[in-house]
Each structure stands twice: as C-alpha cells, then as structure tokens.
Design an enzyme around this catalytic site. Structure first.
Site, mmCIF file in Angstrom:
data_model
loop_
_atom_site.group_PDB
_atom_site.id
_atom_site.type_symbol
_atom_site.label_atom_id
_atom_site.label_comp_id
_atom_site.label_asym_id
_atom_site.label_seq_id
_atom_site.Cartn_x
_atom_site.Cartn_y
_atom_site.Cartn_z
ATOM 1 N N ASP A 22 0.828 -1.209 0.000
ATOM 2 C CA ASP A 22 0.000 0.000 0.000
ATOM 3 C C ASP A 22 0.865 1.263 0.000
ATOM 4 O OD1 ASP A 22 -2.314 1.465 0.018
ATOM 5 O OD2 ASP A 22 -2.686 1.239 2.169
ATOM 6 N N ASN A 70 -10.596 -2.515 -6.238
ATOM 7 C CA ASN A 70 -9.779 -1.648 -7.094
ATOM 8 C C ASN A 70 -10.385 -1.448 -8.484
ATOM 9 O OD1 ASN A 70 -6.561 -2.785 -5.764
ATOM 10 N ND2 ASN A 70 -7.816 -1.050 -5.144
HETATM 11 C C1 FPP Z 1 -1.804 0.275 -3.343
HETATM 12 O O1 FPP Z 1 -1.351 1.591 -3.401
HETATM 13 C C2 FPP Z 1 -1.287 -0.503 -4.435
HETATM 14 C C3 FPP Z 1 -2.050 -1.016 -5.453
HETATM 15 C C4 FPP Z 1 -3.500 -0.825 -5.551
HETATM 16 C C5 FPP Z 1 -1.431 -1.784 -6.528
HETATM 17 C C6 FPP Z 1 -0.155 -2.480 -6.215
HETATM 18 C C7 FPP Z 1 0.477 -2.793 -7.492
HETATM 19 C C8 FPP Z 1 1.790 -2.797 -7.795
HETATM 20 C C9 FPP Z 1 2.888 -2.575 -6.820
HETATM 21 C C10 FPP Z 1 2.200 -3.036 -9.196
HETATM 22 C C11 FPP Z 1 1.688 -4.313 -9.783
HETATM 23 C C12 FPP Z 1 2.223 -5.499 -9.089
HETATM 24 C C13 FPP Z 1 2.587 -6.652 -9.671
HETATM 25 C C14 FPP Z 1 3.060 -7.772 -8.821
HETATM 26 C C15 FPP Z 1 2.534 -6.894 -11.106
HETATM 27 P P1 FPP Z 1 -2.450 2.744 -3.477
HETATM 28 O O2 FPP Z 1 -2.561 3.185 -4.883
HETATM 29 O O3 FPP Z 1 -3.714 2.293 -2.845
HETATM 30 O O4 FPP Z 1 -1.747 3.850 -2.593
HETATM 31 P P2 FPP Z 1 -2.486 4.992 -1.762
HETATM 32 O O5 FPP Z 1 -3.154 4.300 -0.625
HETATM 33 O O6 FPP Z 1 -1.340 5.842 -1.328
HETATM 34 O O7 FPP Z 1 -3.436 5.681 -2.686
#
Ligand code: FPP
Length: 251
Positions: A22, A70
């Site tokens: 996250d 998501n």
């Molecule tokens: C949460 O950060 C992260 C995600 C929703 C996606 C995670 C994906 C990756 C690291 C890339 C893809 C992974 C692979 C293994 C191919 P957020 O966007 O919710 O952060 P925030 O809470 O700060 O908004």
C-alpha cells in the site's frame, strides 16, 4: 550484503509471507507526480522483495496486487496497473524460471482483461516446474468473495452427495479456497501504516503475525523487508496456548 551477513536466524524464517503493498498513490502525490507513477515505482519493490525472499529460502510469497474493490478506481489507473502486470510477467519470466519460482494467481481472474489473463496463464504454465518458491499474485482478489466461492462449491458437493455435513472441518474447508494446498501465511506485512486487512485473506490470517510499517510501498526495500522478518523472529507464536505451554512444547 549477502544472506550470510544478515542478522536473521535462518532456522526461524516464515514459510509463507503475504504482503499488502500500500501507499503507491501517496508516494507519487508527495512528489507531485501522477498516482500511476507510484505503481511504476512499486514494481521495483516487488522485484527486490521477491529476489530476497527467494534467496532467503522463503517458500511462499503472496503479493496483494489488485483487489476486487480496485475495479472502482479511475479507468486510466486500472489500465496502467493491467499494463504493468503484463510487462512484469514478460520481464520476469526468465528470472522466475532461472530461480525455480512457480507463479500462481488467485482471485476472480475471469474479470481480468483477456490479454492479462492470457499472459498470466502462460506464465503460470511456463513456471509450473519451479520448486523453490511459490510466488502468488492476488489479483481481482477479495477475501469475502473467496469464502463465498468456497461455500458455493462445497454446497454443490453436499447436494451431489460427494460430502456429508459431518465431513466439514477447517482442513476440508481450506481445500475449497483459492489457497488450497498452501500453508496459511506466517507473516503479513502491510506498508503505509494503515491498521486494517482490507478484505485480504480473511480465513487464512487467523494466526498470522501482522507487521505494519509506515513506509510507503515504493520505499519498501531490502532493509525494510529484513526489519519485518526480524520483528517476526522476535514474536512468540502461541496459537491460543499460554506462553509456558509454548515454551514446554518447544523444549
Ligand atoms: C496500493 O497503493 C497498491 C495497489 C492498488 C497496486 C499495487 C500494485 C503494484 C505494486 C504493481 C503491480 C504489481 C505486480 C506484482 C505486477 P495505493 O494506490 O492504494 O496507494 P495509496 O493508498 O497511497 O493511494
């Protein structure tokens, strides 16, 4: 740093580490960048953590890459995440095979765009022989949906007479989950400081040790991962027993 100089006890490593990655969006926003740049940066943390887990001999690593919820994000962000997933699969295939890593995916995979699903299936089958580590991507994953999916399949087996109600116990129920055959996580890591499990592994986390760091996922590096593992190694896992009982059991 080599694995030999790490201050970790190699005999007390978690078998299964699960990670809620996250904080990508906040990482980017703090730098005045678009949120998707945070996901791009987060890919490097995925590589670093996967490599170290493999080097250390951790048998199962599960990454929560995309939740069912998501799908409600802006279309552009979803497109970038799906494109990142595909480029990750293409770029990492050789390394996965060289390091005997078997890729798996769990979640409501039917919701994925056709090309992503095809690339995932191809990578899963191309790495199926990998015997050193199982890397599981939770994509379009929701814990409640997983449990409902298990209950529906189990109900069909009951109705068809393949099962009797008295056969149902925790071990049998686990066989109906996406994680069938996998041990429950020993350690759950969540980055960016939120104290919640966000519909992840609702059944499997029953006795998992939880480690939350305020570090945002793109900043989660080798040292941070080692800190999480050290914290795990200092925990006493009691599984409902008293501390004295655990000490007697462990000799
Ligand atoms: C949460 O950060 C992260 C995600 C929703 C996606 C995670 C994906 C990756 C690291 C890339 C893809 C992974 C692979 C293994 C191919 P957020 O966007 O919710 O952060 P925030 O809470 O700060 O908004």
């Amino acid at each position: 740093m080599t694995e030999h100089s790490l201050p970790l006890n190699p005999g007390k490593l978690p078998r299964h580490v699960a990670i809620i990655m996250d904080g990508n969006g906040r990482w980017a926003q703090r730098r005045g960048l678009m949120r998707v740049r945070g996901h791009v940066a987060g890919m490097e943390s995925v590589r670093v953590v996967t490599r170290l887990a493999r080097r250390l001999g951790i048998s199962y690593l599960t990454l929560f890459a995309f939740s069912e919820e998501n799908w409600q994000r802006p279309a552009m962000e979803i497109r970038v995440l799906m494109a990142l997933m595909r480029s990750y699969l293409h770029r990492e295939l050789a390394e996965m095979r060289d390091n005997q890593i078997a890729l798996k995916a769990i979640g409501n995979l039917k919701q994925l765009p056709e090309k992503v699903l095809r690339d995932l299936e191809q990578t899963i089958s191309a790495t199926a022989e990998g015997a050193r580590m199982v890397l599981t991507l939770a994509v379009s994953y929701g814990g409640r949906s997983e449990i409902l999916h298990a209950v529906k399949t189990l109900a069909k087996d009951l109705v068809a007479g393949r099962l009797k109600p008295e056969d149902i116990d925790a071990a049998l129920f686990s066989c109906y989950l996406y994680t069938a055959g996998m041990p429950d996580p020993d350690l759950l890591i969540r980055t960016s400081g939120e104290m919640r499990i966000s519909n992840f592994f609702l059944w499997q986390l029953a006795y998992t040790e939880i480690y939350v760091t305020s570090t945002l996922w793109p900043d989660f590096d080798k040292e941070e991962f080692i800190q999480a593992l050290l914290s795990y190694q200092n925990r006493e896992r009691r599984f409902g027993l008293t501390s004295d009982q655990v000490k007697t059991e462990n000799g």
